[in-house]
Design a protein around this motif. Sequence first.
Motif, PDB file in Angstrom:
ATOM      1  N   SER A   1       0.387   7.485   9.850  1.00 14.19           N
ATOM      2  CA  SER A   1       0.450   7.128   8.431  1.00 14.19           C
ATOM      3  C   SER A   1      -0.044   5.715   8.146  1.00 14.19           C
ATOM      4  O   SER A   1      -0.643   5.467   7.101  1.00 14.19           O
ATOM      5  CB  SER A   1       1.872   7.321   7.892  1.00 14.19           C
ATOM      6  OG  SER A   1       2.737   6.281   8.287  1.00 14.19           O
ATOM      7  N   ILE A   2       0.187   4.768   9.058  1.00 13.02           N
ATOM      8  CA  ILE A   2      -0.256   3.391   8.798  1.00 13.02           C
ATOM      9  C   ILE A   2      -1.774   3.266   8.878  1.00 13.02           C
ATOM     10  O   ILE A   2      -2.396   2.744   7.935  1.00 13.02           O
ATOM     11  CB  ILE A   2       0.448   2.392   9.740  1.00 13.02           C
ATOM     12  CG1 ILE A   2       1.942   2.310   9.378  1.00 13.02           C
ATOM     13  CG2 ILE A   2      -0.193   1.007   9.644  1.00 13.02           C
ATOM     14  CD1 ILE A   2       2.757   1.434  10.318  1.00 13.02           C
ATOM     15  N   PRO A   3      -2.423   3.718   9.951  1.00 12.27           N
ATOM     16  CA  PRO A   3      -3.892   3.627   9.941  1.00 12.27           C
ATOM     17  C   PRO A   3      -4.524   4.461   8.843  1.00 12.27           C
ATOM     18  O   PRO A   3      -5.550   4.068   8.272  1.00 12.27           O
ATOM     19  CB  PRO A   3      -4.289   4.130  11.339  1.00 12.27           C
ATOM     20  CG  PRO A   3      -3.115   4.893  11.839  1.00 12.27           C
ATOM     21  CD  PRO A   3      -1.920   4.229  11.247  1.00 12.27           C
ATOM     22  N   LEU A   4      -3.917   5.614   8.500  1.00 10.62           N
ATOM     23  CA  LEU A   4      -4.464   6.426   7.416  1.00 10.62           C
ATOM     24  C   LEU A   4      -4.337   5.700   6.083  1.00 10.62           C
ATOM     25  O   LEU A   4      -5.263   5.717   5.263  1.00 10.62           O
ATOM     26  CB  LEU A   4      -3.764   7.781   7.365  1.00 10.62           C
ATOM     27  CG  LEU A   4      -4.291   8.774   6.318  1.00 10.62           C
ATOM     28  CD1 LEU A   4      -5.781   9.034   6.497  1.00 10.62           C
ATOM     29  CD2 LEU A   4      -3.507  10.088   6.387  1.00 10.62           C
ATOM     30  N   ALA A   5      -3.215   5.032   5.858  1.00 12.52           N
ATOM     31  CA  ALA A   5      -3.043   4.261   4.626  1.00 12.52           C
ATOM     32  C   ALA A   5      -4.054   3.121   4.562  1.00 12.52           C
ATOM     33  O   ALA A   5      -4.622   2.830   3.507  1.00 12.52           O
ATOM     34  CB  ALA A   5      -1.614   3.720   4.536  1.00 12.52           C
ATOM     35  N   LEU A   6      -4.290   2.454   5.701  1.00 15.21           N
ATOM     36  CA  LEU A   6      -5.308   1.404   5.758  1.00 15.21           C
ATOM     37  C   LEU A   6      -6.686   1.972   5.429  1.00 15.21           C
ATOM     38  O   LEU A   6      -7.469   1.372   4.686  1.00 15.21           O
ATOM     39  CB  LEU A   6      -5.338   0.762   7.145  1.00 15.21           C
ATOM     40  CG  LEU A   6      -4.200  -0.206   7.492  1.00 15.21           C
ATOM     41  CD1 LEU A   6      -4.206  -0.509   8.987  1.00 15.21           C
ATOM     42  CD2 LEU A   6      -4.338  -1.494   6.686  1.00 15.21           C
ATOM     43  N   SER A   7      -6.963   3.133   5.990  1.00 13.46           N
ATOM     44  CA  SER A   7      -8.266   3.762   5.777  1.00 13.46           C
ATOM     45  C   SER A   7      -8.454   4.167   4.319  1.00 13.46           C
ATOM     46  O   SER A   7      -9.482   3.860   3.704  1.00 13.46           O
ATOM     47  CB  SER A   7      -8.394   4.983   6.688  1.00 13.46           C
ATOM     48  OG  SER A   7      -9.618   5.646   6.475  1.00 13.46           O
TER      49      SER A   7
ATOM     50  N   VAL B   1       0.848  -1.191   0.000  1.00 12.41           N
ATOM     51  CA  VAL B   1       0.000   0.000   0.000  1.00 12.41           C
ATOM     52  C   VAL B   1       0.888   1.246   0.000  1.00 12.41           C
ATOM     53  O   VAL B   1       1.749   1.404   0.872  1.00 12.41           O
ATOM     54  CB  VAL B   1      -0.936   0.010   1.230  1.00 12.41           C
ATOM     55  CG1 VAL B   1      -1.734   1.313   1.286  1.00 12.41           C
ATOM     56  CG2 VAL B   1      -1.873  -1.203   1.189  1.00 12.41           C
ATOM     57  N   LEU B   2       0.684   2.109  -0.980  1.00 12.94           N
ATOM     58  CA  LEU B   2       1.418   3.372  -1.073  1.00 12.94           C
ATOM     59  C   LEU B   2       0.400   4.480  -1.304  1.00 12.94           C
ATOM     60  O   LEU B   2      -0.268   4.521  -2.343  1.00 12.94           O
ATOM     61  CB  LEU B   2       2.432   3.328  -2.220  1.00 12.94           C
ATOM     62  CG  LEU B   2       3.198   4.624  -2.531  1.00 12.94           C
ATOM     63  CD1 LEU B   2       3.927   5.130  -1.295  1.00 12.94           C
ATOM     64  CD2 LEU B   2       4.167   4.408  -3.680  1.00 12.94           C
ATOM     65  N   ASP B   3       0.249   5.362  -0.327  1.00 10.45           N
ATOM     66  CA  ASP B   3      -0.812   6.367  -0.397  1.00 10.45           C
ATOM     67  C   ASP B   3      -0.356   7.681   0.221  1.00 10.45           C
ATOM     68  O   ASP B   3      -0.855   8.103   1.260  1.00 10.45           O
ATOM     69  CB  ASP B   3      -2.062   5.864   0.321  1.00 10.45           C
ATOM     70  CG  ASP B   3      -3.312   6.036  -0.528  1.00 10.45           C
ATOM     71  OD1 ASP B   3      -3.390   7.041  -1.236  1.00 10.45           O
ATOM     72  OD2 ASP B   3      -4.190   5.161  -0.478  1.00 10.45           O
ATOM     73  N   VAL B   4       0.622   8.351  -0.400  1.00  5.97           N
ATOM     74  CA  VAL B   4       1.121   9.621   0.128  1.00  5.97           C
ATOM     75  C   VAL B   4       0.717  10.820  -0.728  1.00  5.97           C
ATOM     76  O   VAL B   4       0.854  11.964  -0.281  1.00  5.97           O
ATOM     77  CB  VAL B   4       2.664   9.615   0.274  1.00  5.97           C
ATOM     78  CG1 VAL B   4       3.121   8.557   1.251  1.00  5.97           C
ATOM     79  CG2 VAL B   4       3.336   9.429  -1.091  1.00  5.97           C
ATOM     80  N   LYS B   5       0.214  10.576  -1.921  1.00  9.45           N
ATOM     81  CA  LYS B   5      -0.015  11.653  -2.887  1.00  9.45           C
ATOM     82  C   LYS B   5      -0.856  12.790  -2.319  1.00  9.45           C
ATOM     83  O   LYS B   5      -0.504  13.963  -2.470  1.00  9.45           O
ATOM     84  CB  LYS B   5      -0.687  11.087  -4.132  1.00  9.45           C
ATOM     85  CG  LYS B   5      -0.980  12.143  -5.199  1.00  9.45           C
ATOM     86  CD  LYS B   5      -1.679  11.532  -6.411  1.00  9.45           C
ATOM     87  CE  LYS B   5      -2.021  12.606  -7.438  1.00  9.45           C
ATOM     88  NZ  LYS B   5      -2.752  12.042  -8.595  1.00  9.45           N
ATOM     89  N   ASP B   6      -1.954  12.469  -1.652  1.00  9.76           N
ATOM     90  CA  ASP B   6      -2.893  13.497  -1.219  1.00  9.76           C
ATOM     91  C   ASP B   6      -2.825  13.825   0.267  1.00  9.76           C
ATOM     92  O   ASP B   6      -3.551  14.699   0.739  1.00  9.76           O
ATOM     93  CB  ASP B   6      -4.326  13.070  -1.561  1.00  9.76           C
ATOM     94  CG  ASP B   6      -4.552  12.961  -3.061  1.00  9.76           C
ATOM     95  OD1 ASP B   6      -4.020  13.809  -3.798  1.00  9.76           O
ATOM     96  OD2 ASP B   6      -5.247  12.021  -3.485  1.00  9.76           O
ATOM     97  N   VAL B   7      -1.951  13.121   1.013  1.00  8.47           N
ATOM     98  CA  VAL B   7      -1.884  13.349   2.466  1.00  8.47           C
ATOM     99  C   VAL B   7      -0.470  13.553   2.989  1.00  8.47           C
ATOM    100  O   VAL B   7      -0.277  14.038   4.107  1.00  8.47           O
ATOM    101  CB  VAL B   7      -2.556  12.190   3.240  1.00  8.47           C
ATOM    102  CG1 VAL B   7      -4.049  12.173   2.984  1.00  8.47           C
ATOM    103  CG2 VAL B   7      -1.915  10.844   2.905  1.00  8.47           C
TER     104      VAL B   7
END
Length: 360
Positions: free
Chosen positions: A302-308, A289-295
């Motif tokens: 960062s881990i729970p936000l990536a899960l969410s 999971v890689l999800d930094v673009k918008d946050v």
Amino acid sequence: MVGNNHIRSVKNVRVKGIACAVPAHVAEVTSLTDAFGAENLNKIRSSTGVERRHVVSSECSSDLCVAAAERLISDLNIDRSTIDTLIFVSQTHDFTLPATACILQERLNLPMHAAAFDIALGCSGYTYGLWVAGSLLSGGGSQRALLLVGDTISKIVSPADRSVAALFGDAGSATILEHDPSAPDMPFVMGTDGRGAKNLIVPSGGFRDRHGQSTETSEPGVRGPYDLYMNGAEIFAFTLARVPALVKALHEANTASGKEIDHYVFHQANRFMLEHLVKRMKLPPEKVVLDVKDVGNTSCASIPLALSLHQNKAGSHLSGRFMLAGFGVGYSWAGCIADFDNVWVSSLTVTSNSETEGEM
């Protein structure tokens, strides 16, 4: 013991639900063009993968965590009187004292018999928090724990510091864990190397240097003694030295289960670092999971936000075997393997200074 990594097994613990909250204000990375120049900014965006971040105005980490907790408690229809442990993990607490967890107990109307305490950790904070909460629940001494993890790193970042100004965002999270004798074991690996403390630090403001006398990390026109300093090269070297061994140890601990890892969710430091780790460890990219673009990099959240963010694209329940790993400031690292069985994931809450404004 696997190699130099001690496996710590947590039993009888199940994750019930996860919720996250971010502030309403969105800061576009392109807004920094005048400060750093278009060419430099394009390099930063290319390496970090960050296009924008949610950043607070006057809110604190605790405010974001309250919003996440209220959403989760409501979604799961939790009786607040059954929450007997509250843990707040953050580097950006409300006050020097008292513990922010004590204030959160009152704000969330939790029972007075609840144990409440703070943990001061950053990038490894979520996985450390899971271990602490899980350890308390494992033997039945606690029955239901609320783990609140969040940071507002934007408050300690100098807007003139090219190494961090475009990277960090703010977020808070809430996770409910419960004692459950039927839950599968959760293996953990953690570690600490305080020799790296100087490479990611705010040198002043604590009791070692309360009045900003330190010049150790100050740079005129870039950052002062109360601003976050990050030695990116040393942090990258630490990550390459420690994280592959952490992941290998967890893989070896997982072998006995006969199950595959469905998803890898690492601390969302930046795109370059995560992609480099994936290649080095030969992990299937589609499982990471890689999800930094918008946050951006939201530190301990960062881990729970990536899960969410990952699950909000697919539905409201999360299932599968997940490897979670946090690493960074301290130096500190912690990872675990968690079996999620229909874990509720609330819609992402976007908050104003005092109330929920909407969902993403």
